[in-house]
Design an enzyme around this catalytic site. Structure first.
Site, PDB file in Angstrom:
ATOM      1  N   ILE A  35      -1.983   8.944  48.939  1.00 47.07           N
ATOM      2  CA  ILE A  35      -2.682   8.494  49.192  1.00 47.07           C
ATOM      3  C   ILE A  35      -2.748   7.416  47.989  1.00 47.07           C
ATOM      4  O   ILE A  35      -2.923   6.583  48.061  1.00 47.07           O
ATOM      5  CB  ILE A  35      -3.811   9.107  49.452  1.00 47.07           C
ATOM      6  CG1 ILE A  35      -3.843  10.002  50.478  1.00 47.07           C
ATOM      7  CG2 ILE A  35      -5.306   8.193  48.953  1.00 47.07           C
ATOM      8  CD1 ILE A  35      -3.936  11.615  50.769  1.00 47.07           C
ATOM      9  N   GLU A  36      -2.399   7.571  46.405  1.00 46.60           N
ATOM     10  CA  GLU A  36      -2.307   7.581  45.537  1.00 46.60           C
ATOM     11  C   GLU A  36      -1.188   6.376  45.563  1.00 46.60           C
ATOM     12  O   GLU A  36      -1.620   5.497  45.360  1.00 46.60           O
ATOM     13  CB  GLU A  36      -2.033   8.399  44.297  1.00 46.60           C
ATOM     14  CG  GLU A  36      -3.247   9.481  43.959  1.00 46.60           C
ATOM     15  CD  GLU A  36      -4.978   8.517  43.544  1.00 46.60           C
ATOM     16  OE1 GLU A  36      -4.731   7.486  43.186  1.00 46.60           O
ATOM     17  OE2 GLU A  36      -5.178   8.736  44.136  1.00 46.60           O
ATOM     18  N   SER A  37       0.008   6.577  46.636  1.00 51.93           N
ATOM     19  CA  SER A  37       1.279   5.573  46.626  1.00 51.93           C
ATOM     20  C   SER A  37       1.325   5.053  44.838  1.00 51.93           C
ATOM     21  O   SER A  37       0.896   4.734  44.221  1.00 51.93           O
ATOM     22  CB  SER A  37       0.926   4.114  47.515  1.00 51.93           C
ATOM     23  OG  SER A  37      -0.050   3.311  46.878  1.00 51.93           O
TER      24      SER A  37
END
Length: 170
Positions: A17-19
């Protein structure tokens, strides 16, 4: 006090999600930066304060690896793992622990510590402004007083982890 750790599944979901970004950027607009700004970020959402920039900025400008970024991420995650362990007094499962850490990571430990979510996790009979835990959880869907679809999606995904043991990207 609990002594749970975040599961690999939970960590991998948060990392996805944070990538990853290997060079510094401004988290407000996503633009690459070469000088410190408030919101300077690198790796998997690691905020760089000015002191850290002064110590490590030149190294960061040259870029970091995914392994280095994951190490920073795990350092950033540790206080949230500890905070959930400290604040949750109820017996919870691994998926519930992961979901609570993911929520706390997003809303901040102070907000988590004072939340109806925490009160209800610890005692479902506690009186709050919400009819149930799910409603209390999903109420964390606003930024600057405005409902944000991204937060609605995130809260739904966190709730699915907590209530159904379903780890899915939102």
């Amino acid at each position: 006090m609990l002594n749970n750790q975040m599961s690999d599944k939970g960590i991998e979901l948060l990392l996805s999600i944070e990538s990853f970004r290997g060079t510094p950027y401004d988290d407000q607009n996503g633009d690459a930066i070469s000088n410190w700004v408030k919101g300077a970020t690198i790796g998997y959402g690691h905020l760089i304060n000015q002191d850290e920039w002064n110590r490590c900025g030149d190294n960061y400008k040259n870029g970091i690896t995914k392994e280095q970024a994951k190490a920073l991420f795990l350092q950033d995650l540790a206080p949230f793992v500890s905070g959930v362990n400290t604040k949750v007094t109820a017996t919870i499962s691994q998926n519930q622990f992961d979901a609570l850490v993911i929520l706390a990571f997003n809303i901040g430990l102070a907000n988590f510590a004072n939340s109806s979510v925490l009160k209800l996790v610890n005692d479902l009979s506690t009186q709050t402004n919400y009819p149930n835990l799910e409603a209390a959880w999903k109420a964390w869907n606003k930024s600057q007083g405005k409902v944000m679809q991204g937060l609605v999606n995130r809260r739904n995904a966190e709730w699915n982890i907590y209530s159904k043991n379903v780890y899915a990207h939102w």
